[in-house]
Design a protein around this motif. Structure first.
Motif, PDB file in Angstrom:
ATOM      1  N   TYR A 279       0.842  -1.187   0.000  1.00  9.91           N
ATOM      2  CA  TYR A 279       0.000   0.000   0.000  1.00  9.91           C
ATOM      3  C   TYR A 279       0.887   1.251   0.000  1.00  9.91           C
ATOM      4  O   TYR A 279       1.845   1.345   0.763  1.00  9.91           O
ATOM      5  N   TYR A 280       0.579   2.214  -0.860  1.00 10.44           N
ATOM      6  CA  TYR A 280       1.415   3.402  -1.017  1.00 10.44           C
ATOM      7  C   TYR A 280       1.096   4.452   0.048  1.00 10.44           C
ATOM      8  O   TYR A 280      -0.072   4.800   0.265  1.00 10.44           O
ATOM      9  N   LEU A 281       2.144   4.964   0.687  1.00 11.38           N
ATOM     10  CA  LEU A 281       2.020   5.999   1.705  1.00 11.38           C
ATOM     11  C   LEU A 281       3.147   7.012   1.533  1.00 11.38           C
ATOM     12  O   LEU A 281       4.165   6.734   0.885  1.00 11.38           O
ATOM     13  N   GLN A 286       8.522   3.663  -1.815  1.00 13.58           N
ATOM     14  CA  GLN A 286       8.007   2.967  -2.998  1.00 13.58           C
ATOM     15  C   GLN A 286       7.889   3.939  -4.181  1.00 13.58           C
ATOM     16  O   GLN A 286       7.745   5.142  -4.003  1.00 13.58           O
ATOM     17  N   LYS A 287       7.911   3.365  -5.392  1.00 13.67           N
ATOM     18  CA  LYS A 287       7.787   4.167  -6.615  1.00 13.67           C
ATOM     19  C   LYS A 287       6.840   3.476  -7.573  1.00 13.67           C
ATOM     20  O   LYS A 287       7.027   2.317  -7.927  1.00 13.67           O
ATOM     21  N   LEU A 288       5.789   4.201  -7.964  1.00 14.11           N
ATOM     22  CA  LEU A 288       4.820   3.664  -8.914  1.00 14.11           C
ATOM     23  C   LEU A 288       5.431   3.629 -10.307  1.00 14.11           C
ATOM     24  O   LEU A 288       5.867   4.665 -10.825  1.00 14.11           O
ATOM     25  N   PRO A 289       5.498   2.480 -10.941  1.00 13.83           N
ATOM     26  CA  PRO A 289       6.104   2.393 -12.278  1.00 13.83           C
ATOM     27  C   PRO A 289       5.340   3.248 -13.296  1.00 13.83           C
ATOM     28  O   PRO A 289       4.116   3.306 -13.280  1.00 13.83           O
ATOM     29  N   ASP A 298       9.287   9.468  -1.612  1.00 16.10           N
ATOM     30  CA  ASP A 298      10.538  10.140  -1.244  1.00 16.10           C
ATOM     31  C   ASP A 298      10.310  10.960   0.029  1.00 16.10           C
ATOM     32  O   ASP A 298       9.474  11.867   0.059  1.00 16.10           O
ATOM     33  N   MET A 299      11.045  10.660   1.094  1.00 10.40           N
ATOM     34  CA  MET A 299      10.838  11.340   2.372  1.00 10.40           C
ATOM     35  C   MET A 299      11.131  12.834   2.263  1.00 10.40           C
ATOM     36  O   MET A 299      10.474  13.655   2.921  1.00 10.40           O
ATOM     37  N   ALA A 300      12.070  13.205   1.428  1.00 11.49           N
ATOM     38  CA  ALA A 300      12.359  14.629   1.240  1.00 11.49           C
ATOM     39  C   ALA A 300      11.158  15.329   0.614  1.00 11.49           C
ATOM     40  O   ALA A 300      10.830  16.466   0.972  1.00 11.49           O
ATOM     41  N   GLN A 309       6.157  10.489   7.680  1.00  5.89           N
ATOM     42  CA  GLN A 309       6.310   9.174   7.069  1.00  5.89           C
ATOM     43  C   GLN A 309       5.058   8.325   7.321  1.00  5.89           C
ATOM     44  O   GLN A 309       4.541   8.286   8.439  1.00  5.89           O
ATOM     45  N   TYR A 310       4.610   7.679   6.257  1.00  6.03           N
ATOM     46  CA  TYR A 310       3.451   6.780   6.245  1.00  6.03           C
ATOM     47  C   TYR A 310       2.101   7.496   6.360  1.00  6.03           C
ATOM     48  O   TYR A 310       1.068   6.847   6.542  1.00  6.03           O
ATOM     49  N   ASP A 311       2.098   8.821   6.253  1.00  6.13           N
ATOM     50  CA  ASP A 311       0.812   9.509   6.154  1.00  6.13           C
ATOM     51  C   ASP A 311       0.059   9.000   4.924  1.00  6.13           C
ATOM     52  O   ASP A 311       0.657   8.634   3.899  1.00  6.13           O
ATOM     53  N   PHE A 312      -1.242   9.038   5.024  1.00  8.33           N
ATOM     54  CA  PHE A 312      -2.142   8.686   3.921  1.00  8.33           C
ATOM     55  C   PHE A 312      -1.894   9.599   2.729  1.00  8.33           C
ATOM     56  O   PHE A 312      -1.703  10.808   2.891  1.00  8.33           O
TER      57      PHE A 312
END
Length: 504
Positions: A279-281, A286-289, A298-300, A309-312
Motif C-alpha cells: 500500500y502506497y504511503l 516505494q515508486k509507482l512504475p 521520497d521522504m524529502a 512518514q506513512y501519512d495517507f
C-alpha cells in the motif's frame, strides 16, 4: 432488560409501524459492479482496500481505462492535447502521459492470493484470485477520452449490460468514462436502426448506474449524457476530497490521526501481509512504475509538503465502492439518505442524476459549520477502524481478530407518525466475538426533510423513544440511526435506519 415504563410504550408505538416485522430485514443479493481505472497511485490504494471488501459485492469486470491524467499513447508517435483546459495547460502536447501499464491489477491480485486463505476464515463470499484474474480486461487506453474503437474492456461492459440479468450494474469510474462510453456507443451502433432499439435502450438504461468521481475526460458530457439521458448517474465532486490528496485541508484536525502515519504504520503497513505492505504511503520508499509524478515515497518530498512518514496519500475513488457495502444505512435505496459512500441529492435539471457539490452539506461538529465534504468525512472513524480490522483478517486467526456486530430492528424500518406522537424505537444487536456492545440512537438531520432537531430519550440503549415535534408538517421525514459499536480494538460499527414520515 425491558423496563416497565417502556413496555406499554413499545406496544402502543407498534400500532403506528407500517408493515411491521419482528424479524431481521431480508438480505438483498450482492450488487453487481464493474470497476474502470486509470491506475493512478490513489487508484492503486483504492484497489488494494477494495480487494479486502470484495466479498461485499459481485465484481463482474475489472477494466483498464485512460483519463486526462494517464494514457498510453498509440505507439505511433501521435501527439495529443487534452480537451480539459487545465490539463492542456499543464501538459501541453504529448504522445503519452504517466502511463502505469496494464499489469498492475494482476500484480495486486497475486498479492491478494497470498492472503486469500486467511481472509476466507473471517467472512464468506471472497472471490477466488483465479476468478478476479478472469475479470481483468484492457479497455480504451490510448488517449484521454478515446472511444473510437471497441476493446476487450468495452466489449465486457457491453456484454454485461446486455445480459439477461436484470439487476443493476454499478459502473465505477475511477478514471475517465471513455471505456464505458465506448461500450454504450457500440450498443447504440448495433441496435439503433433495428426494431429492438427502444427495448434495448430501456434495458441498458434501467441497469446501468454510473458512480463517477469527477469528470476525468469529456466523454460523459459529450456522448453519454446526450445519447443515454436515462442512465442513472451518481456524481461525486466534493465529498471524495476527505479521502483524497487534499484531505489535510478538508478533514478536521480531530479526525486526522485516522489518516496519519502512526495509524497507518500500526494498522496497515506493517505486519499485515504482502498485499498491505504494498500500500502506497508518504515517505514509504516505494515508486509507482510509469508515473514520474509519483514522488510521494521520497521522504524529502514528504517533508516539502509537511507530511510525515506513512501519512495517507489518497483513495479518492473508494467512495464508489463504499457506497456498495451494506452496513445498514440504506443509502443504496436512495443516496440522499447518506452513508459510507457519501450523500447526494437529485439534480434540479436532470432527474436521473444525483450530485453532491456546494448545495449538499452536513453540519461538522468540529468546525461548527456546514461543510461540503462532511457527508463523507463523518464516517472516517468507522471506515478506518473497519479497514484496520480487515487488515488483521489478512494474517490473524478468527479468534484474534475483530468482526462487526449484526444490528437488527424489531419493527419496520419505515414508520408513519403524527405530530406530537411519542413512538418507541426497538433495536437489537449481536456480536460474533461476544464483545460488549455500545448503542447510540441519533438523528441524521440533513438526510430528512424536517428542519428541526428531535430529542431521543434513552439514546444509549437498544430501546429508545422519540416525540415527534408538533410543528412537523405532513410528508416531512425524520431519519433516526441506530449505531452499534463493539468494545474491541479496532472498534467496529454497524447500523439500522428508521425513517419516520409525518402523516395527517
Amino acid at each position: 432488560m425491558r423496563s416497565k415504563g417502556l413496555l406499554p410504550l413499545l406496544c402502543l408505538s407498534l400500532l403506528w409501524l407500517t408493515g411491521a416485522s419482528a424479524t431481521a430485514q431480508t438480505t438483498a443479493a450482492k450488487p453487481r459492479t464493474i470497476i474502470t481505472t486509470d491506475g493512478e497511485v490513489d487508484d492503486v490504494d483504492t484497489f488494494i482496500r477494495m480487494l479486502l471488501y470484495s466479498n461485499e459485492f459481485d465484481i463482474v469486470g475489472l477494466v483498464y481505462s485512460s483519463s486526462q491524467w494517464h494514457y498510453k499513447g498509440d505507439g505511433k508517435g501521435t501527439k495529443f492535447t487534452s480537451e480539459v483546459p487545465n490539463t492542456a495547460k499543464r501538459y501541453g502536447e504529448r504522445t503519452e502521459l504517466r502511463w502505469p501499464g496494464t499489469t498492475w491489477m494482476e500484480a495486486y491480485i497475486d498479492k491478494y492470493a497470498m492472503v486469500y486463505p486467511n481472509l476466507i476464515k473471517h467472512a464468506k463470499g471472497y472471490p477466488t484470485p483465479q476468478h478476479l484474474r478472469s475479470l481483468v480486461q484492457i479497455g480504451n487506453i490510448d488517449f484521454e477520452g478515446e472511444m473510437d474503437q471497441d476493446t476487450k474492456g468495452s466489449d465486457l461492459i457491453k456484454q454485461i449490460l446486455l445480459d439477461e440479468n436484470k439487476s443493476p450494474v454499478y459502473l465505477q469510474i475511477w478514471g475517465g468514462t471513455n471505456t464505458v462510453a465506448r461500450a454504450l456507443k457500440s450498443i447504440e451502433d448495433q441496435y439503433k436502426h433495428t426494431p429492438t432499439w427502444s427495448a434495448i435502450a430501456k434495458k441498458v438504461s434501467d441497469k446501468a448506474i454510473i458512480y463517477a468521481v469527477l469528470d476525468q475526460d469529456a466523454t460523459y458530457q459529450k456522448y453519454v449524457a446526450p445519447h443515454w439521458p436515462h442512465i442513472k448517474v451518481l456524481y461525486n465532486s466534493d465529498q471524495f476530497w476527505s479521502f483524497a490528496y487534499l484531505w489535510p485541508k478538508v478533514v478536521p484536525a480531530e479526525l486526522q490521526p485516522y489518516l496519519g502515519g502512526k495509524w497507518f504504520a500500526e494498522h496497515i503497513k506493517s505486519g499485515h501481509g504482502p498485499l498491505l505492505s504494498s500500500y502506497y504511503l508518504w515517505g514509504d520508499g516505494q515508486k509507482l512504475p510509469g508515473d514520474p509524478e509519483h514522488t510521494h515515497g521520497d521522504m524529502a518530498e514528504a517533508k516539502k509538503y509537511d507530511r510525515n512518514q506513512y501519512d495517507f496519500i489518497s483513495e479518492g475513488d473508494s467512495p464508489a465502492y463504499f457506497y456498495l457495502i451494506d452496513v445498514g444505512l440504506r443509502s443504496m435505496e436512495d443516496i440522499s439518505y447518506g452513508g459510507w459512500g457519501g450523500r447526494m441529492v437529485q439534480s434540479k435539471t436532470n432527474p436521473y442524476r444525483w450530485e453532491d457539490g456546494q448545495q449538499v452539506t452536513d453540519y461538522d461538529p468540529y468546525t461548527k459549520k456546514n461543510e461540503t465534504a462532511y457527508p463523507q468525512t463523518r464516517w472516517i472513524p468507522a471506515l478506518q477502524n473497519d479497514f484496520a480490522a480487515r487488515a488483521d483478517w489478512c494474517v490473524k486467526p478468527f479468534s484474534e481478530a475483530n468482526h462487526p456486530p449484526v444490528v437488527t430492528l424489531n419493527h419496520a424500518r419505515n414508520v408513519s407518525v403524527k405530530p406530537g406522537q411519542r413512538i418507541s424505537l426497538n433495536g437489537a444487536a449481536s456480536d460474533p466475538d461476544q464483545d460488549k456492545l455500545n448503542y447510540r440512537w441519533w438523528q441524521y438531520k440533513e438526510a430528512g426533510t424536517y428542519a428541526g432537531q428531535v430529542a431521543i430519550d434513552h439514546s444509549d440503549q437498544p430501546k429508545a423513544s422519540v416525540t415527534i415535534p408538533t410543528d412537523a408538517s405532513k410528508g416531512t421525514t425524520i431519519h433516526l440511526i441506530l449505531e452499534v459499536s463493539d468494545a474491541k480494538t479496532p472498534s467496529l460499527t454497524r447500523y439500522q435506519r428508521v425513517i419516520a414520515t409525518v402523516a395527517d
